[in-house]
Motif scaffolding. Structure first.
Motif, PDB file in Angstrom:
ATOM      1  N   LEU A  37      21.784 -48.989 -25.623  1.00 55.05           N
ATOM      2  CA  LEU A  37      21.804 -48.726 -24.186  1.00 55.05           C
ATOM      3  C   LEU A  37      20.713 -49.556 -23.517  1.00 55.05           C
ATOM      4  O   LEU A  37      19.661 -49.798 -24.115  1.00 55.05           O
ATOM      5  N   PRO A  38      20.933 -49.979 -22.297  1.00 59.51           N
ATOM      6  CA  PRO A  38      19.906 -50.786 -21.636  1.00 59.51           C
ATOM      7  C   PRO A  38      18.724 -49.943 -21.192  1.00 59.51           C
ATOM      8  O   PRO A  38      18.863 -48.749 -20.905  1.00 59.51           O
ATOM      9  N   PHE A  39      17.537 -50.557 -21.165  1.00 61.63           N
ATOM     10  CA  PHE A  39      16.432 -49.947 -20.448  1.00 61.63           C
ATOM     11  C   PHE A  39      16.798 -49.956 -18.963  1.00 61.63           C
ATOM     12  O   PHE A  39      17.256 -50.971 -18.439  1.00 61.63           O
ATOM     13  N   ARG A  40      16.570 -48.826 -18.303  1.00 60.51           N
ATOM     14  CA  ARG A  40      16.931 -48.699 -16.896  1.00 60.51           C
ATOM     15  C   ARG A  40      15.677 -48.391 -16.091  1.00 60.51           C
ATOM     16  O   ARG A  40      14.979 -47.419 -16.371  1.00 60.51           O
ATOM     17  N   THR A  41      15.388 -49.230 -15.115  1.00 59.43           N
ATOM     18  CA  THR A  41      14.198 -49.074 -14.287  1.00 59.43           C
ATOM     19  C   THR A  41      14.603 -49.004 -12.820  1.00 59.43           C
ATOM     20  O   THR A  41      15.435 -49.802 -12.367  1.00 59.43           O
ATOM     21  N   LEU A  42      14.022 -48.060 -12.091  1.00 60.95           N
ATOM     22  CA  LEU A  42      14.241 -47.926 -10.649  1.00 60.95           C
ATOM     23  C   LEU A  42      12.938 -48.241  -9.932  1.00 60.95           C
ATOM     24  O   LEU A  42      11.899 -47.640 -10.245  1.00 60.95           O
ATOM     25  N   SER A  43      12.974 -49.169  -8.990  1.00 57.20           N
ATOM     26  CA  SER A  43      11.781 -49.567  -8.235  1.00 57.20           C
ATOM     27  C   SER A  43      12.093 -49.472  -6.751  1.00 57.20           C
ATOM     28  O   SER A  43      13.173 -49.883  -6.308  1.00 57.20           O
ATOM     29  N   ALA A  44      11.138 -48.952  -5.999  1.00 55.74           N
ATOM     30  CA  ALA A  44      11.349 -48.795  -4.563  1.00 55.74           C
ATOM     31  C   ALA A  44      10.011 -48.616  -3.870  1.00 55.74           C
ATOM     32  O   ALA A  44       8.972 -48.388  -4.512  1.00 55.74           O
ATOM     33  N   ALA A  45      10.044 -48.713  -2.556  1.00 52.89           N
ATOM     34  CA  ALA A  45       8.865 -48.441  -1.730  1.00 52.89           C
ATOM     35  C   ALA A  45       8.976 -47.024  -1.181  1.00 52.89           C
ATOM     36  O   ALA A  45      10.033 -46.620  -0.676  1.00 52.89           O
ATOM     37  N   PHE A  46       7.894 -46.268  -1.297  1.00 52.24           N
ATOM     38  CA  PHE A  46       7.826 -44.899  -0.798  1.00 52.24           C
ATOM     39  C   PHE A  46       6.758 -44.850   0.290  1.00 52.24           C
ATOM     40  O   PHE A  46       5.635 -45.335   0.091  1.00 52.24           O
ATOM     41  N   ARG A  47       7.083 -44.249   1.420  1.00 51.07           N
ATOM     42  CA  ARG A  47       6.164 -44.223   2.567  1.00 51.07           C
ATOM     43  C   ARG A  47       5.454 -42.878   2.648  1.00 51.07           C
ATOM     44  O   ARG A  47       6.077 -41.815   2.569  1.00 51.07           O
ATOM     45  N   PHE A  48       4.115 -42.958   2.824  1.00 48.90           N
ATOM     46  CA  PHE A  48       3.287 -41.755   2.926  1.00 48.90           C
ATOM     47  C   PHE A  48       2.356 -41.875   4.123  1.00 48.90           C
ATOM     48  O   PHE A  48       2.005 -42.982   4.557  1.00 48.90           O
ATOM     49  N   ALA A  49       1.957 -40.715   4.630  1.00 49.54           N
ATOM     50  CA  ALA A  49       1.044 -40.662   5.775  1.00 49.54           C
ATOM     51  C   ALA A  49      -0.398 -40.715   5.300  1.00 49.54           C
ATOM     52  O   ALA A  49      -0.782 -40.047   4.340  1.00 49.54           O
ATOM     53  N   LEU A  50      -1.204 -41.520   5.985  1.00 47.82           N
ATOM     54  CA  LEU A  50      -2.633 -41.596   5.694  1.00 47.82           C
ATOM     55  C   LEU A  50      -3.355 -40.395   6.301  1.00 47.82           C
ATOM     56  O   LEU A  50      -2.836 -39.757   7.235  1.00 47.82           O
ATOM     57  N   LEU A  57       5.480 -37.292   7.639  1.00 46.40           N
ATOM     58  CA  LEU A  57       5.701 -37.915   6.340  1.00 46.40           C
ATOM     59  C   LEU A  57       4.912 -37.162   5.277  1.00 46.40           C
ATOM     60  O   LEU A  57       3.909 -36.509   5.584  1.00 46.40           O
ATOM     61  N   PRO A  58       5.323 -37.252   4.014  1.00 46.94           N
ATOM     62  CA  PRO A  58       4.488 -36.686   2.944  1.00 46.94           C
ATOM     63  C   PRO A  58       3.121 -37.361   2.951  1.00 46.94           C
ATOM     64  O   PRO A  58       3.005 -38.547   3.275  1.00 46.94           O
ATOM     65  N   SER A  59       2.105 -36.624   2.576  1.00 45.68           N
ATOM     66  CA  SER A  59       0.755 -37.175   2.632  1.00 45.68           C
ATOM     67  C   SER A  59       0.453 -38.022   1.401  1.00 45.68           C
ATOM     68  O   SER A  59       0.948 -37.758   0.297  1.00 45.68           O
ATOM     69  N   LEU A  60      -0.366 -39.044   1.603  1.00 44.23           N
ATOM     70  CA  LEU A  60      -0.782 -39.903   0.499  1.00 44.23           C
ATOM     71  C   LEU A  60      -1.573 -39.102  -0.530  1.00 44.23           C
ATOM     72  O   LEU A  60      -1.451 -39.345  -1.737  1.00 44.23           O
ATOM     73  N   ALA A  61      -2.362 -38.134  -0.083  1.00 43.91           N
ATOM     74  CA  ALA A  61      -3.165 -37.334  -1.006  1.00 43.91           C
ATOM     75  C   ALA A  61      -2.274 -36.568  -1.979  1.00 43.91           C
ATOM     76  O   ALA A  61      -2.562 -36.483  -3.183  1.00 43.91           O
ATOM     77  N   GLU A  62      -1.172 -36.008  -1.477  1.00 44.62           N
ATOM     78  CA  GLU A  62      -0.251 -35.283  -2.355  1.00 44.62           C
ATOM     79  C   GLU A  62       0.373 -36.230  -3.369  1.00 44.62           C
ATOM     80  O   GLU A  62       0.522 -35.888  -4.548  1.00 44.62           O
ATOM     81  N   ALA A  63       0.749 -37.435  -2.923  1.00 44.88           N
ATOM     82  CA  ALA A  63       1.358 -38.402  -3.836  1.00 44.88           C
ATOM     83  C   ALA A  63       0.377 -38.836  -4.908  1.00 44.88           C
ATOM     84  O   ALA A  63       0.738 -38.947  -6.092  1.00 44.88           O
ATOM     85  N   GLU A  64      -0.877 -39.075  -4.519  1.00 45.60           N
ATOM     86  CA  GLU A  64      -1.886 -39.489  -5.498  1.00 45.60           C
ATOM     87  C   GLU A  64      -2.130 -38.381  -6.525  1.00 45.60           C
ATOM     88  O   GLU A  64      -2.279 -38.657  -7.721  1.00 45.60           O
ATOM     89  N   GLY A 169      -1.632 -45.668  10.182  1.00 48.88           N
ATOM     90  CA  GLY A 169      -1.131 -44.312   9.961  1.00 48.88           C
ATOM     91  C   GLY A 169      -0.299 -44.123   8.711  1.00 48.88           C
ATOM     92  O   GLY A 169      -0.065 -42.982   8.309  1.00 48.88           O
ATOM     93  N   VAL A 170       0.186 -45.200   8.083  1.00 47.67           N
ATOM     94  CA  VAL A 170       1.071 -45.042   6.926  1.00 47.67           C
ATOM     95  C   VAL A 170       0.704 -46.051   5.851  1.00 47.67           C
ATOM     96  O   VAL A 170       0.030 -47.057   6.113  1.00 47.67           O
ATOM     97  N   VAL A 171       1.184 -45.766   4.635  1.00 46.05           N
ATOM     98  CA  VAL A 171       1.059 -46.704   3.526  1.00 46.05           C
ATOM     99  C   VAL A 171       2.372 -46.700   2.756  1.00 46.05           C
ATOM    100  O   VAL A 171       2.979 -45.640   2.546  1.00 46.05           O
TER     101      VAL A 171
END
Length: 382
Positions: A37-50, A57-64, A169-171
């Motif tokens: 089976l192939p290795f499967r990778t998903l890559s994307a940009a996720f936006r968070f509030a500073l 938006l979800p907060s950067l602190a929660e994501a970290e 305001g965002v990252v």
């Protein structure tokens, strides 16, 4: 196992990567699969509030904090490229109605549910049953989810560092996840010619590489003797690229299944030639034993190739056999009877046998509806 609850932006890159060991031979090459089976990778940009931002938006602190918790360990990962719209879900709902044929839905796994306008998962109930027309949840939803989007959930792990750039305001964090395991996606039904699938589009573009022809050689030299160059095969490879665009969940799932059936650089297929198309020199009857074409520069080069004839809804694929002159400027190639009649104005495409020219392919998903694939291919001998 923690759930990654954040929805990506508009685009998600899905990479499928096989591993093929290729041993060159004079008339072809031996290909040995090192990965079922192939290795499967998903890559994307996720936006968070500073910190200090009033944006919804979800907060950067929660994501970290979540990224630190995940570390090198597993995480429940929503497979956003398999998302489908399921309509409004009421509080207390124990099922969702939609076509489940085009996703990795599995009993015992979870379904990630979110409102279309939200950037985070609202609920992730375990799946108790998968039906052709929907899912049953092991527990009722505790809140209503308007205009809901559903995605299957699989185990994953971080595949890359989270990197991004901040704006006021965002990252936007670019994060890659590797999906752990997963089923083999079944190949879609396809026409065949002499046992090989025929790739029949839809193709946005097909182009030949600037340095398209290659014939590798092995160069050896003794301590004081002459240099000897020995060709490793008796034909030149022609390389190119096809660009496809698929719309909707069914087409997206079929494209993924087609790629799984190719197993990277292993399984050959028929595809339209990267060279200019053909035309019929005369009408073709349903029982014809030969097709008449304008004389090509090298008639022998078409022997063993395929052709696709289409007109008025009739589509026929045939392989070209021995040729003979059939008049001024035309030649006749032997074929099996087409079973349908075609006029001289019928559309004719030359088919050649190809393989993928890479073990790693990337699908670019845009929203719920569009998937783009840019795929390197290489011709092989007929």
């Amino acid at each position: 196992m923690p759930l990654w609850p954040h929805a990506p932006g508009w685009e998600v890159v899905e990479a499928l990567e096989w591993a093929t060991s290729v041993q060159e031979a004079e008339s072809d090459a031996q290909r040995i699969a090192a990965r079922a089976l192939p290795f499967r990778t998903l890559s994307a940009a996720f936006r968070f509030a500073l910190p200090g931002s009033a944006l919804p938006l979800p907060s950067l602190a929660e994501a970290e904090a979540l990224l630190r918790e995940i570390g090198a360990g597993p995480v429940d990962l929503p497979l956003w490229p398999e998302s489908v719209a399921v309509g409004d879900l009421a509080a207390g709902a124990v099922s969702a109605a939609f076509d489940t044929a085009h996703g990795s839905w599995q009993v015992g796994e979870r379904a990630a549910l979110r409102a279309r306008r939200d950037r985070a998962v609202s609920a992730s109930p375990p799946i108790s049953a998968v039906r052709p027309d929907g899912l049953d949840f092991a527990a009722p939803l505790t809140e209503a989810i308007p205009d809901a989007i559903a995605a299957p959930v699989r185990a994953g792990r971080l595949a890359s560092a989270a990197e991004g750039a901040a704006t006021p305001g965002v990252v936007d964090l670019n994060i890659g996840f590797q999906v752990v395991g997963g089923p083999l996606v079944p190949a879609p039904a396809a026409a065949t010619l002499d046992g090989l699938d025929i790739f029949d589009g839809p193709v946005l573009a097909a182009r030949q590489s600037p340095l398209a022809f290659d014939r590798p050689a092995r160069v050896t030299a003794g301590p004081a003797g002459p240099v000897v160059a020995e060709a490793l095969r008796d034909w030149h490879e022609a390389r190119g690229e096809i660009l496809t665009l698929d719309a909707g969940a069914a087409a997206r799932w079929a494209r993924r299944g087609w790629l799984h059936a190719r197993r990277g650089r292993q399984v050959a297929f028929w595809a339209p030639s990267l060279r200019p198309g053909l035309t019929l020199a005369a009408p073709l009857s349903a029982g014809a034993a030969a097709v008449t074409l304008p004389t090509p520069p090298e008639p022998d080069q078409l022997v063993g190739r395929g052709i696709r004839l289409s007109e008025g809804g009739a589509v026929v694929h045939r392989r070209l056999g021995a040729w003979a002159p059939a008049g001024a400027g035309v030649v006749a190639y032997a074929i099996a009877a087409p079973g349908a009649a075609f006029t001289a104005a019928a559309a004719v495409s030359e088919l050649r046998i190809h393989r993928l020219d890479t073990d790693r392919v990337e699908l670019l998903h845009r929203g719920l509806d569009l998937t783009e694939l840019a795929c390197a291919i290489v011709e092989r001998p007929a």
